[in-house]
Write an enzyme that holds these catalytic residues in place. Structure first.
Site, mmCIF file in Angstrom:
data_model
loop_
_atom_site.group_PDB
_atom_site.id
_atom_site.type_symbol
_atom_site.label_atom_id
_atom_site.label_comp_id
_atom_site.label_asym_id
_atom_site.label_seq_id
_atom_site.Cartn_x
_atom_site.Cartn_y
_atom_site.Cartn_z
ATOM 1 N N ASP A 122 35.787 24.633 121.965
ATOM 2 C CA ASP A 122 36.228 25.413 120.806
ATOM 3 C C ASP A 122 35.133 26.417 120.455
ATOM 4 O O ASP A 122 34.126 26.063 119.829
ATOM 5 C CB ASP A 122 36.497 24.491 119.610
ATOM 6 C CG ASP A 122 37.733 23.623 119.793
ATOM 7 O OD1 ASP A 122 38.031 23.253 120.941
ATOM 8 O OD2 ASP A 122 38.393 23.304 118.790
ATOM 9 N N LYS A 177 42.811 29.377 117.557
ATOM 10 C CA LYS A 177 42.591 28.416 116.474
ATOM 11 C C LYS A 177 42.259 29.179 115.206
ATOM 12 O O LYS A 177 41.533 30.178 115.239
ATOM 13 C CB LYS A 177 41.454 27.476 116.878
ATOM 14 C CG LYS A 177 41.038 26.452 115.849
ATOM 15 C CD LYS A 177 39.930 25.565 116.431
ATOM 16 C CE LYS A 177 39.318 24.648 115.381
ATOM 17 N NZ LYS A 177 38.232 23.808 115.954
ATOM 18 N N LYS A 192 46.180 26.103 117.367
ATOM 19 C CA LYS A 192 45.499 25.012 116.656
ATOM 20 C C LYS A 192 45.129 25.449 115.244
ATOM 21 O O LYS A 192 44.184 26.217 115.068
ATOM 22 C CB LYS A 192 44.250 24.567 117.418
ATOM 23 C CG LYS A 192 43.471 23.438 116.716
ATOM 24 C CD LYS A 192 42.269 22.994 117.526
ATOM 25 C CE LYS A 192 41.430 21.977 116.778
ATOM 26 N NZ LYS A 192 40.261 21.500 117.569
#
Length: 318
Positions: free
Chosen positions: A155, A218, A254
């Site tokens: 991430d 995300k 996400k």
């Protein structure tokens, strides 16, 4: 995981002419919340299903091998044996989507999951999370360190300065290098939406991240003032749809930050189903970054299964 996003050349024309109608976004969310509700008879099934989409996360300054091992145990066995039986779920069959930790704790997480015999990927934040305020060289080295230690998902945080300056070419170049550093690991690009000022910037940053090869986009680090909200989620979902039409790849989504209750997760799952379809109700394409959410889901499932009422502090903590 589905086929990885190989990225496409940067299309500045597409990025620069993109514009979001804020009022239309607001209207669509109001419609979803008022007329696209999950029937109460189906909510328990949906909540159980949501567990497999959670990236169970610990990103605390006092993280250590013991609390990471505890997190791994909760990820592998998110529901108690008694509750699993009551819900007719085979104990040990249901797991979270991933365990998410800092790079320094990736090895601990891999060891903890190995000891449990759990086939759950370890995700690691990287690139100077949460601010990204380190040199590109250090950010790339941090990715490589996490991958070397066993992280299957990375991430990363984007450079917000470049996004705010509309320097999409340099942002794209940085993300391409990050994708290369990830190797075979999947890359989730954190946009830090609360720092991008407006929905149009969020849409443009989403496009650039996907063009550079992000496997997921995300919303947030969870550390910003504004994190995952449904209007922001809608804008990012529309960018995912547009990219899929153009490039032929399905990029995952996400949301992270502020998703704490069962009601929250049901609203997000409704958004996924309505905007992106049933494929986006699976961990291959939908993840939820959360730490406290699982506790609330388990409490609601226990209330349903027993007919009783459990307080949050009565449930096993992640």
């Amino acid at each position: 995981m589905l086929e990885r996003n190989s990225g496409i050349p940067l299309d500045l024309g597409w990025v620069n002419r993109s514009c979001v109608n804020d009022q239309a976004v607001k209207g669509r969310i109001q419609d979803l919340l008022s007329s696209r509700l999950i029937h109460s008879d189906n909510q328990i099934e949906w909540l159980a299903r949501s567990i497999q989409c959670i990236d169970l996360t610990t990103l605390a300054g006092d993280d250590c091998p013991s609390n990471v091992a505890r997190l791994c145990s909760k990820a592998a066995y998110p529901l108690s044996d008694d509750l699993s039986r009551a819900l007719k779920i085979e104990y040990g069959l249901l797991t979270t989507g991933a365990v998410c930790v800092y790079p320094a704790r990736v090895a601990d997480a891999c060891l903890g999951l190995e000891r449990l015999g759990a086939n759950i990927p370890v995700a690691s934040v990287a690139t100077g999370f949460p601010t990204g305020q380190t040199s590109l060289k250090i950010r790339l080295e941090e990715i490589e360190f996490a991958v070397k230690n066993g992280a299957k998902e990375i991430d990363i945080v984007i450079n917000r300065e470049l996004a705010l300056a509309q320097n999409w070419r340099e942002l794209y170049s940085e993300l391409v290098l990050m994708r290369k550093a990830c190797g075979e690991s999947h890359m989730k690009s954190i946009l830090a939406v609360g720092e991008l000022c407006n929905l149009t910037n969020i849409y443009k940053a989403s496009l650039v991240a996907m063009m550079a090869g992000s496997d997921f986009i995300k919303t947030s680090t969870g550390k910003e003032t504004v994190n995952a909200t449904l209007p922001i989620g809608l804008v990012m979902c529309r960018a995912i749809r547009a990219y899929n039409r153009k490039a032929g790849f399905k990029v995952g989504f996400k949301p992270a930050g502020g998703i704490r209750t069962s009601k929250d997760v049901l609203q997000w799952m409704t958004l996924m189903k309505e905007e992106l379809g049933d494929d986006y109700l699976t961990p291959d394409l939908f993840r939820i970054g959360a730490s406290a959410l699982l506790n609330d889901i388990e409490r609601n499932l226990a209330n349903h299964a027993t007919g009783g009422y459990f307080l949050a502090e009565e449930m096993p903590m992640a």
